[in-house]
Motif scaffolding. Structure first.
Motif, PDB file in Angstrom:
ATOM      1  N   THR A   1      18.272   9.426  61.660  1.00  0.00           N
ATOM      2  CA  THR A   1      17.696  10.833  61.407  1.00  0.00           C
ATOM      3  C   THR A   1      18.209  11.932  62.965  1.00  0.00           C
ATOM      4  OG1 THR A   1      17.099  10.425  59.628  1.00  0.00           O
ATOM      5  CG2 THR A   1      17.068  12.799  60.032  1.00  0.00           C
ATOM      6  N   ARG A   2      17.002  11.324  63.439  1.00  0.00           N
ATOM      7  CA  ARG A   2      17.144  12.466  65.288  1.00  0.00           C
ATOM      8  C   ARG A   2      18.468  12.350  66.244  1.00  0.00           C
ATOM      9  NH1 ARG A   2      13.193   9.430  66.572  1.00  0.00           N
ATOM     10  NH2 ARG A   2      13.896   7.455  67.796  1.00  0.00           N
ATOM     11  N   ARG A   3      19.100  11.471  65.776  1.00  0.00           N
ATOM     12  CA  ARG A   3      20.143  11.614  67.160  1.00  0.00           C
ATOM     13  C   ARG A   3      21.437  11.379  65.962  1.00  0.00           C
ATOM     14  NH1 ARG A   3      20.268   5.821  69.840  1.00  0.00           N
ATOM     15  NH2 ARG A   3      22.715   6.851  70.663  1.00  0.00           N
ATOM     16  N   LEU A   4      21.400  12.359  64.613  1.00  0.00           N
ATOM     17  CA  LEU A   4      23.064  12.530  64.000  1.00  0.00           C
ATOM     18  C   LEU A   4      23.846  13.001  64.597  1.00  0.00           C
ATOM     19  CD1 LEU A   4      23.220  11.745  60.957  1.00  0.00           C
ATOM     20  CD2 LEU A   4      22.714  14.052  60.409  1.00  0.00           C
ATOM     21  N   ASP A   5      23.533  14.046  65.827  1.00  0.00           N
ATOM     22  CA  ASP A   5      23.800  14.958  66.272  1.00  0.00           C
ATOM     23  C   ASP A   5      25.108  13.714  66.840  1.00  0.00           C
ATOM     24  OD1 ASP A   5      22.832  14.268  67.968  1.00  0.00           O
ATOM     25  OD2 ASP A   5      22.703  15.528  69.307  1.00  0.00           O
ATOM     26  N   GLU A   6      25.398  13.042  67.633  1.00  0.00           N
ATOM     27  CA  GLU A   6      26.127  11.957  67.893  1.00  0.00           C
ATOM     28  C   GLU A   6      27.429  11.067  66.930  1.00  0.00           C
ATOM     29  OE1 GLU A   6      24.234   8.638  70.089  1.00  0.00           O
ATOM     30  OE2 GLU A   6      22.479   9.985  70.273  1.00  0.00           O
ATOM     31  N   LEU A   7      27.366  11.761  65.596  1.00  0.00           N
ATOM     32  CA  LEU A   7      27.878  11.226  64.422  1.00  0.00           C
ATOM     33  C   LEU A   7      29.085  12.654  64.148  1.00  0.00           C
ATOM     34  CD1 LEU A   7      29.761   8.961  62.854  1.00  0.00           C
ATOM     35  CD2 LEU A   7      27.482   9.850  61.152  1.00  0.00           C
ATOM     36  N   THR A   8      27.425  13.360  63.898  1.00  0.00           N
ATOM     37  CA  THR A   8      28.091  14.978  63.215  1.00  0.00           C
ATOM     38  C   THR A   8      29.021  15.744  64.915  1.00  0.00           C
ATOM     39  OG1 THR A   8      26.486  16.215  64.201  1.00  0.00           O
ATOM     40  CG2 THR A   8      26.310  15.480  61.608  1.00  0.00           C
ATOM     41  N   GLY A   9      28.781  14.635  65.913  1.00  0.00           N
ATOM     42  CA  GLY A   9      29.692  15.504  67.412  1.00  0.00           C
ATOM     43  C   GLY A   9      31.262  15.235  67.337  1.00  0.00           C
ATOM     44  N   LEU A  10      31.198  14.269  66.372  1.00  0.00           N
ATOM     45  CA  LEU A  10      32.793  13.925  66.357  1.00  0.00           C
ATOM     46  C   LEU A  10      33.559  14.743  65.972  1.00  0.00           C
ATOM     47  CD1 LEU A  10      32.325  10.036  65.229  1.00  0.00           C
ATOM     48  CD2 LEU A  10      32.713  10.978  67.336  1.00  0.00           C
TER      49      LEU A  10
END
Length: 310
Positions: free
Chosen positions: A225-234
């Motif tokens: 949850t905290r680092r989800l931007d590393e996935l959505t950032g794709l």
């Protein structure tokens, strides 16, 4: 000479297989959505032993009543499942098909505006669901059946590529460990997406899912949850399913029926990080949360603006 600044965690992370440039739209069967539009996916379980509603929508009548209610509350997608995700009653392929396909056909006929998703890992079930009118195959078990992506391609429907850390269907995690959790998540779902593309699934119909709690303990689901931007950032569409899950209950030390606020908080964090699809039990509450976050992010305007203008 001073050593250069290095993000050690990033430098040690295995590189994920590359994907082509992300699409500028999301196509789920017969519906197409802008990439900035938040979507709410309502859970409809055709199971006697579902962990949350304990079989309340097992029979067709109550299940269709649930669909009508969530459509009125603002759902964009209904996700129909015929088998409990975790350990429970044995459900063979024939029984899963019986539970799912009639429901898909009924929803398609009564609510043509809704996207119809089917939660299955079995290609045989997926094929019959697509014949009945499904738009999306929600494979939460990370390509366990290698033929499922081919079914999505055959019927030109969308496919969810999820991360389970190698967990087998209907089993729970035990002492899970990752050298780099988000590296494993990204590498896993991107690998599945590449497999789907190679099978012929359209690039604008692929969705990535980090799969909270699947192959993950509470600490790991919080980290996702905290680092989800590393996935959505794709740049590819991301689905999250956090509704009433164990990581919410354990974090707040609350039983199943008291996890609404924690669920909505997790939903807001995921929406802020760019998740597009939210798979939930509480459609009305989630609709308000994701629409508000979308307005804060600048992805959509407020519904009404009169303050200070009149």
């Amino acid at each position: 000479m001073a050593a250069p600044d290095v993000d050690l965690q990033t430098s040690l992370r295995p590189s994920a297989p590359e994907l082509p440039d992300p699409p500028d739209r999301l196509r789920l069967g017969h519906r197409t959505f802008p990439r900035t539009q938040p979507l709410v996916m309502a859970i409809v379980n055709r199971t006697r032993d579902s962990f949350y509603d304990a079989g309340a929508t097992f029979d067709l009548g109550p299940a269709l009543e649930r669909v009508a209610a969530v459509a009125a509350d603002g759902a964009d997608i209904v996700d129909i499942g015929g088998v409990k995700a975790g350990p429970g009653d044995v459900v063979d392929e024939a029984e899963e098909i019986r539970r799912v396909t009639g429901m898909v056909a009924a929803v398609r006929a009564s609510h043509p505006e809704l996207v119809v998703s089917v939660d299955t890992w079995r290609s045989s079930v997926a094929r019959e669901a697509c014949r009945a009118g499904a738009d999306l195959l929600n494979d939460v078990w990370a390509g366990h059946d290698p033929e499922l992506a081919g079914v999505a391609a055959e019927f030109d429907v969308a496919l969810v590529c999820a991360h389970t850390g190698g967990l087998a269907p209907r089993t729970g995690p035990f002492r899970t460990g990752y050298d780099d959790l988000l590296g494993d998540v990204v590498g896993g779902v991107v690998g599945l997406a590449r497999t789907a593309l190679a099978a012929g699934v359209a690039s604008d119909s692929i969705v990535l899912d980090p799969a909270h709690d699947f192959g993950k303990n509470t600490w790991q689901s919080l980290e996702v949850t905290r680092r989800l931007d590393e996935l959505t950032g794709l740049g590819w569409p991301v689905l999250v399913s956090v509704s009433n899950k164990d990581f919410v209950g354990e974090t707040l030390d609350l039983p199943l029926d008291q996890r609404r606020e924690g669920t909505l908080a997790a939903t807001a964090v995921c929406a802020w990080h760019g998740a597009q699809i939210h798979r939930v039990h509480d459609v009305a509450g989630t609709r308000r949360v994701v629409d508000f976050v979308a307005a804060v992010r600048g992805d959509q305007p407020p519904a009404r603006t009169v303050r200070g203008l009149a």
